[in-house]
Design a protein around this motif. Structure first.
Motif, PDB file in Angstrom:
ATOM      1  N   SER A 162       0.220  21.832  83.535  1.00 37.81           N
ATOM      2  CA  SER A 162       0.660  20.698  82.728  1.00 37.81           C
ATOM      3  C   SER A 162       1.361  19.615  83.539  1.00 37.81           C
ATOM      4  O   SER A 162       1.385  18.456  83.138  1.00 37.81           O
ATOM      5  N   LEU A 217       0.977  24.860  72.980  1.00 36.18           N
ATOM      6  CA  LEU A 217      -0.175  25.066  73.847  1.00 36.18           C
ATOM      7  C   LEU A 217      -1.052  26.206  73.353  1.00 36.18           C
ATOM      8  O   LEU A 217      -2.276  26.162  73.471  1.00 36.18           O
ATOM      9  N   GLU A 239       1.679  27.984  83.722  1.00 32.60           N
ATOM     10  CA  GLU A 239       1.360  26.941  82.762  1.00 32.60           C
ATOM     11  C   GLU A 239       2.019  25.623  83.134  1.00 32.60           C
ATOM     12  O   GLU A 239       1.499  24.549  82.822  1.00 32.60           O
ATOM     13  N   GLN A 261       7.274  28.536  73.848  1.00 30.61           N
ATOM     14  CA  GLN A 261       6.709  27.310  73.275  1.00 30.61           C
ATOM     15  C   GLN A 261       7.748  26.600  72.415  1.00 30.61           C
ATOM     16  O   GLN A 261       8.413  27.215  71.588  1.00 30.61           O
TER      17      GLN A 261
END
Length: 699
Positions: free
Chosen positions: A481, A386, A477, A377
């Motif tokens: 996104s 997130l 992920e 992240q």
């Protein structure tokens, strides 16, 4: 010969004694052995064996002469040469072989040797002169006027001769009396204690021919079974009792190991089986302590197997397993077979370790995935991230990607964990063995170096698999996104990265794995030894091993989290808008500047939660697999095969060598120098006996 006739002859021999064999009944095998080494008298043409030929016949050059030297077999020539003519004829040889095949051959040979006049009795003067003639010039003195000796031969004014039964019984107790007198000689203070060096000299002079190299090299460590630094008379007696009952000890050990699930036993198990095997509890706790002390030297476990006991029980066991020419006995027979066996055993251990490691990695893989997502992240603002924490990440992965999403990229991890664990453990063991002292201890600095070296070696193989695994872990992920983002396979990632790309972030991987292993291995070793008290006589249970591994993994995992964060950032494919890192230093500076110090420890708790249980699952799986899939021909299987016949193998009588060797052991109980070719004033030893012993005609 009919069965009835054979029985009559056997009964007759028992009642009236043995009759010397005639040439007509000498077996073909006996004649063949005699003719192989015999030479002919140039005058009479008679075949005979001289001293050298006799030694060749009873002591073949290819046998093991580790403890008893080959020239010492010349003692037996005096027994075989019945007429004292300096040569052994075929009739003499046949008589000698018949003697060797008797059940009490060892004692009867000794009796005939000292029965100078061949009248069936040993005179004290003859015995004493032969003893003095052949003892070593610096041997520990023995007092023949002691009370023990008087019980067998009478006092100085009332000496009597000994028949065969009396003589053999005297020989059986002679070694114990020699040890007792030697102990009193070295016990200068009369406090019942002697120094370890004195104990070693006593045992080497009285029992060296019966003991293995392992025992002889470690005699001085006997003082370690008690809290003092000296050796008591009780210790010496207990040691003597153990070596005197070696055959019975081995029989009990074979029984006990055969009953054990893993082919290994503890001291308590040995004593329990001993109590059931013998009519009375023959072995004392101190005797068992001594047995397990020497068997477990160099082994960090209180459970001992046949391979460990062999170092104590087998007199032919060599220090480091070497023969006089530098080869091991097994290697001398078949180097190819030994190499193949070693390779197969290594492959077996590697296979079990791979399966166990894969199982452990699979069980904690979801935690590893959460850790990777958190470390990847970007941004210091919580609104830009997130996932809030590990639990939030876990819930969102299941909601967005399903349960299978927790195992994204698991295949490369399962492939890579096997060589990773194998390389790490093997290199650490090799390095520790290199730095370890003779007593097994190792300086803590060398422990750190060994662990760090192991961590460095694993990077060569694991870095490519790490980068593939991480990219598979985060692509889930990305797919959520970024609309239309393709889902890549492991093969595509490998092809896209190329050989150089697979080692991207290797410097960070080294920066993580070297300190991790440098912290983990020494901490784990000291926790086992210092916290749980692991020693050569105490083996830790599975729960203690799991606890030690879990505790050692906590600081190692958490303190190396910053390096793991940098490695993850370097190896993950940067998304649009994210910072692209050019190297280790650039990544560290950028993370510090944009996200702060706390960013370096993202995923730290997850790393702890993954490392500790992974070790536990791996170890538990390895233990189960060892029992479910035992190694063919391994120690446990050998133990079970040995249990098929609980008694020890009978002594071999196929050749004269085995019984001749045993007869010499009886004689060497009196003094280790018996039969040596150099004996001070008498440089030729038994080859030049005085006239009063030769029995030759005076004419």
């Amino acid at each position: 010969m009919s069965k009835v006739t054979a029985v009559k002859e056997a009964v007759k021999e028992t009642l009236v004694g043995h009759q010397e064999p005639s040439l007509e009944v000498v077996s073909v095998q006996t004649k063949a052995r005699f003719n192989t080494y015999a030479t002919k008298d140039p005058e009479t043409g008679e075949a005979y064996l001289g001293v050298d030929q006799f030694i060749d016949a009873v002591a073949p050059p290819d046998e093991d002469y580790h403890k008893i030297k080959r020239e010492q077999y010349s003692i037996l020539f005096q027994v075989a040469d019945r007429k004292r003519r300096g040569k052994v004829t075929l009739a003499d040889w046949a008589s000698f072989e018949t003697l060797l095949n008797k059940p009490d051959a060892e004692y009867e040979i000794a009796f005939r040797l000292f029965d100078v006049e061949r009248l069936g009795k040993v005179k004290y003067d003859d015995f004493r002169k032969l003893y003095e003639l052949n003892k070593g010039p610096e041997s520990i003195p023995f007092d023949w006027e002691c009370e023990w000796a008087k019980l067998y031969i009478g006092s100085k004014t009332k000496r009597h001769s000994m028949d065969y039964q009396q003589f053999s019984q005297m020989l059986r107790g002679l070694q114990g009396e020699r040890i007792r007198q030697a102990f009193q000689l070295f016990d200068k203070d009369a406090d019942g204690y002697i120094e370890p060096d004195d104990f070693e000299r006593i045992i080497r002079e009285t029992s060296e021919h019966k003991l293995s190299d392992h025992l002889l090299e470690n005699l001085h460590t006997l003082c370690n079974i008690s809290q003092g630094t000296k050796i008591s008379y009780a210790n010496v007696r207990a040691f003597q009792n153990m070596i005197r009952e070696m055959d019975l000890v081995e029989s009990i050990i074979r029984r006990a190991c055969a009953r054990s699930k893993d082919g290994k036993i503890t001291k308590a198990e040995f004593l329990n089986v001993a109590a059931k095997t013998t009519r009375f509890s023959l072995f004392t706790p101190m005797e068992a302590d001594i047995l397990f002390h020497f068997a477990s030297l160099g082994e960090p476990s209180g459970r001992i197997g046949l391979r460990d006991f062999a170092k104590v029980l087998d007199p032919s066991w060599r220090y480091r397993g070497e023969l006089d020419d530098g080869r091991s006995p097994a290697a001398a027979k078949s180097a190819g077979q030994n190499f193949l066996s070693s390779a197969l055993e290594s492959a077996y251990g590697f296979g079990l370790g791979s399966m166990a490691g894969a199982f452990g990695a699979f069980m904690v893989y979801p935690i590893d995935l959460v850790k990777t997502r958190l470390q990847n992240q970007r941004g210091a603002d919580p609104g830009q991230r997130l996932y809030k924490n590990s639990l939030d990440c876990f819930r969102k992965v299941i909601r967005n990607e399903g349960f299978r999403g927790l195992y994204s990229g698991v295949l490369p991890q399962l492939v890579g964990v096997a060589p990773e664990k194998a390389i790490k453990l093997t290199v650490n063991d090799l390095a520790r063995n290199f730095f370890a002292k003779k007593d097994g201890s190792i300086w803590w600095g060398h422990e750190v170096i060994s662990g760090g070296t192991a961590g460095a070696c694993q990077v060569v193989f694991t870095n490519p698999l790490e980068i593939v695994k991480i990219r598979l872990q985060v692509q889930g992920e990305v797919a959520k996104s970024v609309e239309g983002a393709p889902k890549r396979s492991a093969i595509w990632i490998v092809r896209n990265l190329g050989l150089v790309g697979l080692y991207k972030g290797a410097s960070a991987c080294l920066l993580r794995d070297v300190p991790f292993s440098a912290i983990y291995f020494p901490t784990y070793s000291h926790l086992k030894k210092d916290l749980f008290g692991e020693s050569s006589t105490k083996k830790l249970g599975v729960l203690q091993l799991l606890t030690a591994g879990a505790i050692a993994g906590m600081p190692a995992a958490y303190l190396t989290t910053p390096c793991d964060v940098i490695k993850t950032r370097l190896q993950v494919e940067a998304r649009k808008g994210d910072t692209t890192y050019t190297g280790l230093r650039h990544a560290a500076k950028t993370i510090w500047k944009e996200e702060g110090f706390r960013a370096f420890f993202r995923g730290g708790p997850a790393r702890i939660m993954r490392s500790s249980p992974q070790f536990g699952f791996t170890l538990a799986a390895y233990e189960v697999l060892q029992n479910v899939i035992p190694y063919p021909g391994g120690e446990k299987e050998q133990s079970l095969q040995a249990a098929a016949a609980t008694a020890l193998k009978e002594k071999s009588v196929e050749s004269p060598f085995a019984r001749s060797r045993n007869a010499l052991k009886i004689l060497l109980d009196m003094d280790e120098h018996f039969g040596r070719t150099t004996l001070g004033p008498n440089e030729k030893g038994w080859k030049t006996l005085p006239g009063w012993m030769s029995g030759a005609d005076k004419a």
